[in-house]
Scaffold this motif. Structure first.
Motif, short mmCIF file in Angstrom:
data_model
loop_
_atom_site.label_atom_id
_atom_site.label_comp_id
_atom_site.label_asym_id
_atom_site.label_seq_id
_atom_site.Cartn_x
_atom_site.Cartn_y
_atom_site.Cartn_z
N SER A 157 0.88 -1.24 0.10
CA SER A 157 0.24 0.09 -0.07
C SER A 157 0.85 1.47 -0.17
CB SER A 157 -1.05 -0.19 1.30
OG SER A 157 -0.29 0.24 2.40
N THR A 158 2.20 1.27 0.04
CA THR A 158 2.83 2.42 0.15
C THR A 158 3.92 2.37 -1.17
OG1 THR A 158 4.88 1.25 1.45
CG2 THR A 158 3.18 2.28 2.69
N GLU A 159 4.06 1.13 -1.68
CA GLU A 159 4.98 1.32 -2.89
C GLU A 159 4.42 0.60 -4.06
OE1 GLU A 159 8.35 0.33 -5.45
OE2 GLU A 159 7.21 -1.10 -4.64
N GLY A 160 3.98 -0.61 -3.69
CA GLY A 160 3.39 -1.42 -4.87
C GLY A 160 2.35 -0.93 -5.66
N LEU A 161 1.32 -0.29 -5.15
CA LEU A 161 0.21 0.46 -5.79
C LEU A 161 0.48 1.31 -6.65
CD1 LEU A 161 -2.51 0.74 -2.96
CD2 LEU A 161 -2.60 -0.92 -5.28
#
Ligand code: AMP
Length: 398
Positions: A157-161
């Motif tokens: 939720s902090t990088e992947g999205l």
């Protein structure tokens, strides 16, 4: 100032499902929120997206449930608090992926807000697992990250999205990044850093980075004792990491090479007991009695720090100059904070501060609101001061 990332100014959110990563990791006691500072910080972004007709889907973590549901770490009690502060209903989904979340998101109307359950209830969050990211991404059209405090972690939720959806910095993230840019990225010189706190061991990387970036580095608090001891000064019973004497000498040498002046205490407030109101005296640092410990910097040290602040255009601050939680050992921290606040108010200084204890100390001094920016991020702020790239920020940069 160069802004290398997209903001809400670049996003068309109307009618869109917006996955908004926020920091709702607020202190709670017996199921009640005890400090709403972090919630307050995310309100502007939520409001702006909702007012523009976006459908706001909030993503956040809470605590460390380690990849499985833990009742005490549910975000559910936060939804009503958020709703009240926002002045509009906030729905809740008890899973952040799967059919429940999909159904709730599908029913959203423009301007609605829903909070999804703790992302860390799934192991895929911290593992930044592609399958989990894909399932989260299927709930949104756009991704906005407003959680600087979680940006040092490369989680779903902090990088992947941000790799799956058009991504933007929220207003709080934007304000934080702009403030940090003014602090160390492209600062007006001279730049002074104040680094205090208990121990050198937790701040070695930070000190090594700062000596290459700032014009003066004030070292205060317990960690200054280690630097003093490394110069052969007897610090009596003070908190001191004698095993780090070599590290301290290396940092001092690196500072010299880089043209950074290290400012160490010249006088100290010493006591025999680590407790409020303990009888104390002020002595030069080379006259610390054998049976006493340094608990605060003395007035001459404060004068030297304040003189540097007078010369400086930029201040970056992490860590107190003394044991500020117990009076009278708060004096140096309070005096320097008040002086920095005054200079900032007069438009002479850009002041950026962060870290849990630092925020508490600046609040205690009544100085926080006059600082240019006070970051409530702990780990992310320290990693930024260490000069590390934060994955959640890097991925937002086009
Ligand atoms: P840190 O978490 O590393 O920023 O350290 C903050 C803590 O350092 C605060 O709780 C202070 O009370 C403590 N501290 C600051 N100066 C001293 C000192 N001279 N001796 C012992 N503790 C100190």
């Amino acid at each position: 100032m160069t802004t290398q990332f997209k903001t809400l100014d670049d996003a068309d959110v109307t009618g869109k499902r917006v996955l908004l990563r926020v920091d709702l990791n607020v202190p709670m006691q017996d199921g009640k929120v005890t400090d709403t500072t972090r919630i307050e910080r995310v309100l502007p972004t939520i409001r702006e997206i909702a007012e523009k007709g976006g459908r706001v889907i909030l993503l956040a973590h809470f605590g460390r449930p380690k990849g499985k549901p833990v009742k005490e770490m549910s975000l559910e009690p936060i939804a009503p608090v958020l709703s009240e502060m926002l002045g509009q209903p906030v729905g809740f989904s008890d899973d952040c992926i799967g059919p429940v979340a999909a159904g709730i998101v599908a029913a959203l109307k423009d301007g609605n807000v829903v909070l999804l359950e703790n992302t860390r209830f799934h192991a895929g969050e911290e593992a930044n697992d592609e399958d989990f990211v894909t399932r989260l991404a299927s709930l949104g059209d756009l991704y906005v990250n407003d959680a600087f405090s979680a940006a040092h972690r490369a989680h779903a939720s902090t990088e992947g999205l941000a790799r799956h959806l058009p991504s933007y910095a929220g207003r709080t993230m934007q304000a934080e990044l702009e403030a940090l840019e003014k602090g160390l990225g492209d600062p007006q010189r001279p730049v002074v850093a104040i680094v205090g706190g208990a121990k050198v061991s937790s701040k070695i990387d930070l000190l090594q980075n700062l000596v290459t970036k700032v014009d003066a580095l004030v070292i205060g608090g317990g960690m200054a004792n280690t630097f003093l001891a490394a110069q052969g000064i007897d610090v009596g019973k003070s908190l001191c990491e004698h095993d780090l004497a070599d590290t301290a000498r290396k940092i001092a040498a690196a500072a010299k090479d880089a043209g950074c002046e290290i400012v160490l205490p010249v006088d100290a407030v010493v006591a025999r007991d680590f407790k409020a109101g303990a009888p104390s005296e002020t002595v030069p640092v080379d006259k610390v009695p054998q049976d006493a410990m340094i608990l605060d910097a003395g007035p001459e040290t404060v004068a030297a720090v304040n003189a540097w602040l007078d010369k400086a255009k930029t201040l970056v601050w992490n860590g107190p100059l003394g044991a500020f939680e117990i009076k009278p050992f708060d004096a140096a921290t309070m005096a320097a904070a008040a002086h920095a606040a005054e200079l900032t108010k007069a438009g002479k200084l850009v002041s950026v501060a962060g870290g849990g204890d630092t925020v508490a100390a600046l609040n205690q001094a009544g100085a926080a609101s006059d600082f240019t920016y006070v970051s409530t991020a702990g780990g992310a702020f320290l990693e930024w001061m260490e000069g590390k790239a934060l994955p959640g920020v890097e991925v937002l940069k086009a």
